[in-house]
Write a protein that holds these residues in place. Structure first.
Motif, mmCIF file in Angstrom:
data_model
loop_
_atom_site.group_PDB
_atom_site.id
_atom_site.type_symbol
_atom_site.label_atom_id
_atom_site.label_comp_id
_atom_site.label_asym_id
_atom_site.label_seq_id
_atom_site.Cartn_x
_atom_site.Cartn_y
_atom_site.Cartn_z
ATOM 1 N N ALA A 6 11.569 -1.445 -10.816
ATOM 2 C CA ALA A 6 10.275 -1.036 -11.379
ATOM 3 C C ALA A 6 9.603 0.055 -10.563
ATOM 4 C CB ALA A 6 9.352 -2.254 -11.481
ATOM 5 N N ASN A 7 9.953 0.161 -9.293
ATOM 6 C CA ASN A 7 9.248 1.083 -8.408
ATOM 7 C C ASN A 7 10.105 2.221 -7.868
ATOM 8 O OD1 ASN A 7 6.378 -0.066 -7.909
ATOM 9 N ND2 ASN A 7 7.710 -1.859 -7.781
ATOM 10 N N SER A 8 11.287 2.418 -8.472
ATOM 11 C CA SER A 8 12.161 3.494 -8.021
ATOM 12 C C SER A 8 13.116 3.890 -9.136
ATOM 13 C CB SER A 8 12.964 3.053 -6.796
ATOM 14 O OG SER A 8 14.002 2.165 -7.176
ATOM 15 N N SER A 9 13.866 4.958 -8.896
ATOM 16 C CA SER A 9 14.889 5.397 -9.855
ATOM 17 C C SER A 9 16.282 5.022 -9.373
ATOM 18 C CB SER A 9 14.799 6.910 -10.056
ATOM 19 O OG SER A 9 14.964 7.587 -8.810
ATOM 20 N N MET A 10 16.377 4.079 -8.446
ATOM 21 C CA MET A 10 17.670 3.689 -7.881
ATOM 22 C C MET A 10 18.556 3.021 -8.928
ATOM 23 S SD MET A 10 16.376 2.163 -4.218
ATOM 24 C CE MET A 10 18.018 1.556 -3.775
ATOM 25 N N ALA A 11 19.874 3.229 -8.808
ATOM 26 C CA ALA A 11 20.846 2.590 -9.690
ATOM 27 C C ALA A 11 20.884 1.092 -9.434
ATOM 28 C CB ALA A 11 22.229 3.191 -9.464
ATOM 29 N N LEU A 12 21.178 0.319 -10.475
ATOM 30 C CA LEU A 12 21.223 -1.135 -10.344
ATOM 31 C C LEU A 12 22.209 -1.576 -9.270
ATOM 32 C CD1 LEU A 12 20.486 -4.004 -11.246
ATOM 33 C CD2 LEU A 12 22.214 -3.792 -13.065
ATOM 34 N N SER A 13 23.369 -0.936 -9.199
ATOM 35 C CA SER A 13 24.363 -1.318 -8.185
ATOM 36 C C SER A 13 23.821 -1.091 -6.779
ATOM 37 C CB SER A 13 25.652 -0.507 -8.372
ATOM 38 O OG SER A 13 25.400 0.882 -8.205
ATOM 39 N N ASP A 14 23.084 0.006 -6.601
ATOM 40 C CA ASP A 14 22.506 0.311 -5.296
ATOM 41 C C ASP A 14 21.389 -0.671 -4.966
ATOM 42 O OD1 ASP A 14 22.869 1.923 -3.111
ATOM 43 O OD2 ASP A 14 21.402 3.424 -3.718
ATOM 44 N N VAL A 15 20.577 -0.977 -5.963
ATOM 45 C CA VAL A 15 19.493 -1.941 -5.775
ATOM 46 C C VAL A 15 20.049 -3.302 -5.387
ATOM 47 C CG1 VAL A 15 17.779 -3.312 -7.040
ATOM 48 C CG2 VAL A 15 17.767 -0.818 -7.235
ATOM 49 N N THR A 16 21.081 -3.730 -6.075
ATOM 50 C CA THR A 16 21.684 -5.035 -5.790
ATOM 51 C C THR A 16 22.220 -5.099 -4.364
ATOM 52 O OG1 THR A 16 22.289 -5.301 -8.119
ATOM 53 C CG2 THR A 16 23.444 -6.688 -6.522
ATOM 54 N N ALA A 17 22.919 -4.032 -3.950
ATOM 55 C CA ALA A 17 23.448 -3.997 -2.581
ATOM 56 C C ALA A 17 22.316 -4.016 -1.565
ATOM 57 C CB ALA A 17 24.315 -2.753 -2.385
ATOM 58 N N LYS A 20 0.827 -1.211 0.000
ATOM 59 C CA LYS A 20 0.000 0.000 0.000
ATOM 60 C C LYS A 20 0.861 1.260 0.000
ATOM 61 C CE LYS A 20 -3.961 -2.133 2.340
ATOM 62 N NZ LYS A 20 -4.768 -2.205 3.595
ATOM 63 N N GLU A 21 1.926 1.246 0.788
ATOM 64 C CA GLU A 21 2.812 2.411 0.852
ATOM 65 C C GLU A 21 3.536 2.632 -0.471
ATOM 66 O OE1 GLU A 21 3.980 4.901 3.582
ATOM 67 O OE2 GLU A 21 1.854 4.495 3.327
ATOM 68 N N VAL A 22 4.003 1.572 -1.101
ATOM 69 C CA VAL A 22 4.674 1.696 -2.392
ATOM 70 C C VAL A 22 3.735 2.337 -3.412
ATOM 71 C CG1 VAL A 22 5.596 0.394 -4.356
ATOM 72 C CG2 VAL A 22 6.323 -0.173 -2.033
ATOM 73 N N SER A 23 2.485 1.908 -3.426
ATOM 74 C CA SER A 23 1.499 2.470 -4.357
ATOM 75 C C SER A 23 1.243 3.950 -4.076
ATOM 76 C CB SER A 23 0.200 1.674 -4.255
ATOM 77 O OG SER A 23 -0.779 2.222 -5.097
ATOM 78 N N ARG A 24 1.105 4.302 -2.797
ATOM 79 C CA ARG A 24 0.844 5.708 -2.428
ATOM 80 C C ARG A 24 1.992 6.605 -2.855
ATOM 81 N NH1 ARG A 24 2.685 9.082 1.212
ATOM 82 N NH2 ARG A 24 3.879 7.497 2.362
ATOM 83 N N ILE A 25 3.203 6.168 -2.597
ATOM 84 C CA ILE A 25 4.375 6.994 -2.904
ATOM 85 C C ILE A 25 4.576 7.123 -4.412
ATOM 86 C CG2 ILE A 25 6.871 7.188 -2.611
ATOM 87 C CD1 ILE A 25 6.446 5.684 0.107
ATOM 88 N N LEU A 26 4.266 6.064 -5.168
ATOM 89 C CA LEU A 26 4.344 6.152 -6.627
ATOM 90 C C LEU A 26 3.455 7.265 -7.161
ATOM 91 C CD1 LEU A 26 4.409 2.460 -7.941
ATOM 92 C CD2 LEU A 26 6.233 4.155 -8.113
ATOM 93 N N GLU A 76 11.774 7.541 1.029
ATOM 94 C CA GLU A 76 10.634 6.913 1.686
ATOM 95 C C GLU A 76 10.198 5.672 0.917
ATOM 96 O OE1 GLU A 76 6.455 8.189 3.842
ATOM 97 O OE2 GLU A 76 7.063 9.262 2.039
ATOM 98 N N GLN A 77 10.273 5.747 -0.404
ATOM 99 C CA GLN A 77 9.920 4.588 -1.221
ATOM 100 C C GLN A 77 10.866 3.426 -0.950
ATOM 101 O OE1 GLN A 77 7.417 3.577 -2.603
ATOM 102 N NE2 GLN A 77 7.498 3.366 -4.822
ATOM 103 N N LEU A 78 12.139 3.735 -0.777
ATOM 104 C CA LEU A 78 13.097 2.691 -0.435
ATOM 105 C C LEU A 78 12.649 1.951 0.820
ATOM 106 C CD1 LEU A 78 15.846 1.218 -0.519
ATOM 107 C CD2 LEU A 78 16.848 3.214 0.619
ATOM 108 N N ARG A 79 12.235 2.706 1.849
ATOM 109 C CA ARG A 79 11.814 2.076 3.105
ATOM 110 C C ARG A 79 10.505 1.311 2.940
ATOM 111 N NH1 ARG A 79 15.686 6.154 3.414
ATOM 112 N NH2 ARG A 79 17.189 5.506 5.002
ATOM 113 N N ALA A 80 9.615 1.810 2.092
ATOM 114 C CA ALA A 80 8.354 1.098 1.850
ATOM 115 C C ALA A 80 8.625 -0.216 1.114
ATOM 116 C CB ALA A 80 7.400 1.981 1.052
ATOM 117 N N MET A 81 9.523 -0.170 0.123
ATOM 118 C CA MET A 81 9.855 -1.389 -0.623
ATOM 119 C C MET A 81 10.489 -2.431 0.293
ATOM 120 S SD MET A 81 11.156 -0.077 -4.394
ATOM 121 C CE MET A 81 12.510 0.921 -3.769
ATOM 122 N N ARG A 82 11.181 -1.964 1.321
ATOM 123 C CA ARG A 82 11.815 -2.900 2.246
ATOM 124 C C ARG A 82 10.775 -3.789 2.941
ATOM 125 N NH1 ARG A 82 16.418 1.087 4.950
ATOM 126 N NH2 ARG A 82 17.942 0.833 3.263
#
Length: 605
Positions: free
Chosen positions: A525-536, A312-318, A496-502
């Protein structure tokens, strides 16, 4: 008021009324004196117990002791992993649990009551955790005493290198590390036999952390750094002796230990690591993960409940991100906007030096605005510093290290400059708020500086409180006059989206069978984070089950308490005083914090 003053006060009242014929009043006063004395006795018992507990518990955490300034442990390392050492620890906690239960909780007041409630909960949870074989997973790519040791040995951390004895202390600590590392290897070998091993992606990230310390000459080693900065007041003989000792330590003990561990990882552990990633795939993994949720969040929520909150939070923040996209006039869809933010050079710095300088400038801006919402600030300052090279590849994008309690070392706001494309300009304000002021630096430094707190609370903590507070602090940005640039506001939403995705990913991995790639795809799909950051990030959630849940759930609880206070107090509500009440007693489990805040509200009415 201290015990002596209270006793004098009661004695004076009884003396003044000695001639009164009203025996009922005399009896009431005598009973009051007895009650007061009982409360004092119980409070003193509790305070003595918690101080003894803290000091004695440091034997199990000598590295932590060094970080908080207990120098008598500077020559010791963590005890080797063994059944006997685990039994010793468990007996220690059970003994203190029994001693705590012997104190009459009903007679406790103030900080003593809070301390009782906190220690009672902590001991029960720690003892419960012994049923799970966490010792079979003693290190991972994100954490472990192997990385702590390297940091201490670099002469850039808490390990002191000022006196000749300081240098000797680290040699003893290093020898303890070699013994501990051998026990780590044995524990991981047992883990292979019992089917309790790290996922392959994490195990592979461990290997370069050990290989980095295999050198062909002592001068190439990170652990030679203290020799390169020998104090000028050392005699020539002392300098020669230490140079010889450290060279021998590195080449004859440390390098062979790192080489042995590297070979074990490459030839034995990685080939036997697992393809699955969740705790639910381990023996008794479902219960183990439920314990991790309880330990990290201090709340009674199921994995399914948390997963739904996250979705729900991911959807709201999007939806809020779409509003930003429209505000800045971007013509494509949200996915294209994310790509634009990831790939456009205008959103990134060209050099690590520029990145650090930008955060130093934001620090000055935020520091000037904090008094708008706070009437307390820590005495200790903080500095901005790049993450050290030896751990940068696997480290988080940013982190915070608390200041030395004695004021000899400031807090450190670490920025990872390993990949500049993982550090967008639009995160400057929100990341600084979170990691430094008024986020982690405020909360942790203040906690260390409050004189009335017993040591186990001053230097203890709860992820849900610390991270919940830091994320709540981000939400104060607009009230502080920040986030006026729409891209900076997007940075707040991105964080905030990062924390919601967590919430979605942590429960997805450890309770719902998600794969590592599934998690990476979801974040992209739900953020603009870099692939390296997403992987970590994904690999962090896999390594630390439950930890990533604490941010959003802690923020929700603090915001819920603020809303409650505003509703009940109305015009009497003071945001500065509310923040003081949240911070002034140090980190608390959320149920204890809630009870405390509601007691405070009652007194205001």
């Amino acid at each position: 008021m201290n015990k002596f003053k209270v006793t004098l006060l009661v004695a004076g009242v009884l003396s003044a009324l000695a001639g009164c014929s009203n025996t009922t009043n005399n009896n009431e006063l005598k009973q009051s004196a007895v009650t007061t004395q009982a409360t004092q006795n119980a409070n003193q018992q509790l305070n003595t117990l918690v101080e003894q507990y803290f000091v004695e518990s440091l034997q199990f955490s000598p590295l932590f002791a060094t970080y908080i300034g207990y120098s008598q442990y500077d020559n010791q390392f963590i005890a080797p992993i063994s059944e006997q050492n685990r039994a010793t620890q468990q007996a220690f906690y059970k003994d203190y649990q029994q001693r705590l239960a012997s104190i009459n909780k009903q007679q406790l007041t103030g900080q003593a009551l809070l301390s009782y409630e906190i220690l009672e909960r902590d001991l029960a949870l720690t003892i419960e955790g012994f049923q799970f074989p966490s010792y079979l997973l003693p290190i991972d790519q994100m954490s472990g005493a192997h990385n702590d040791f390297a940091g201490l040995g670099s002469a850039q951390s808490a390990q002191p290198f000022e006196t000749f004895q300081d240098y000797e202390n680290f040699i003893s600590r290093a020898q303890g590390f070699v013994t501990w590392l051998s026990s780590v290897q044995e524990a991981m070998r047992q883990g292979i036999e019992q089917g309790i091993v790290l996922p392959k992606a994490l195990a592979e990230k461990l290997l370069p952390q050990f290989q980095a310390h295999i050198v062909t000459s002592a001068e190439q080693s990170l652990f030679y750094s203290p020799i390169k900065q020998l104090p000028a007041n050392f005699s020539a003989e002392q300098k020669q002796q230490l140079t010889k000792q450290y060279s021998a330590l590195i080449m004859e003990q440390l390098v062979p230990a790192y080489a042995k561990m590297s070979e074990f990882l490459a030839t034995t552990y990685i080939p036997n690591s697992r393809e699955t990633v969740g705790y639910s795939d381990l023996p008794n993994g479902k219960a183990w993960y439920e314990y991790q949720i309880k330990q990290n969040t201090t709340l009674s929520l199921s994995a399914d409940e948390i997963h739904e909150i996250g979705l729900k939070e991911v959807s709201r923040i999007l939806n809020e991100m779409k509003t930003v996209k429209e505000t800045v006039g971007f013509k494509g869809d949200l996915s294209e906007f994310f790509t634009h933010l990831r790939d456009s050079d205008e959103f990134y710095f060209d050099t690590p030096e520029q990145l650090i300088a930008a955060y130093e400038a934001v620090k000055l801006k935020i520091d000037a605005r904090v008094p708008k919402l706070f009437n307390i600030v820590p005495k200790a300052d903080y500095i901005v510093k790049a993450v050290e090279d030896f751990r940068a590849e696997s480290a988080a994008g940013a982190s915070y290290q608390s200041p030395a309690p004695d004021g000899s070392r400031p807090g450190i706001f670490y920025i990872n400059t390993f990949n500049l494309k993982a550090q967008p300009k639009f995160l400057l304000e929100t990341l600084s708020i979170h990691e430094a002021a008024p986020g982690h630096h405020f909360q942790i430094a203040l906690q260390q500086e409050v004189e009335s707190l017993p040591e186990f609370r001053k230097f203890g903590g709860y992820t849900v409180f610390a991270e919940g507070w830091a994320l709540y602090a981000e939400s104060l940005g607009k009230e502080l006059g920040l986030f006026t640039d729409p891209y900076m506001w997007y940075g707040r939403l991105s964080d905030e989206q990062l924390r919601a995705m967590r919430l979605v990913l942590d429960t997805g991995f450890h309770a719902k069978g998600w794969t590592r790639q599934q998690g990476i795809d979801y974040m992209l799909a739900n953020s603009s984070m870099a692939l390296s950051d997403v992987t970590a990030e994904v690999e962090r959630y896999i390594a630390w089950p439950g930890q990533a849940l604490s941010y959003k759930l802690g923020q929700f609880k603090i915001q819920e308490l603020r809303d409650y206070c505003k509703q009940v107090l109305g015009d009497k509500f003071d945001i500065k005083e509310f923040h003081t009440q949240i911070l002034i007693d140090g980190a608390l489990p959320m149920p204890i914090l809630e009870a405390k805040i509601k007691r405070w509200v009652e007194k205001q009415q």
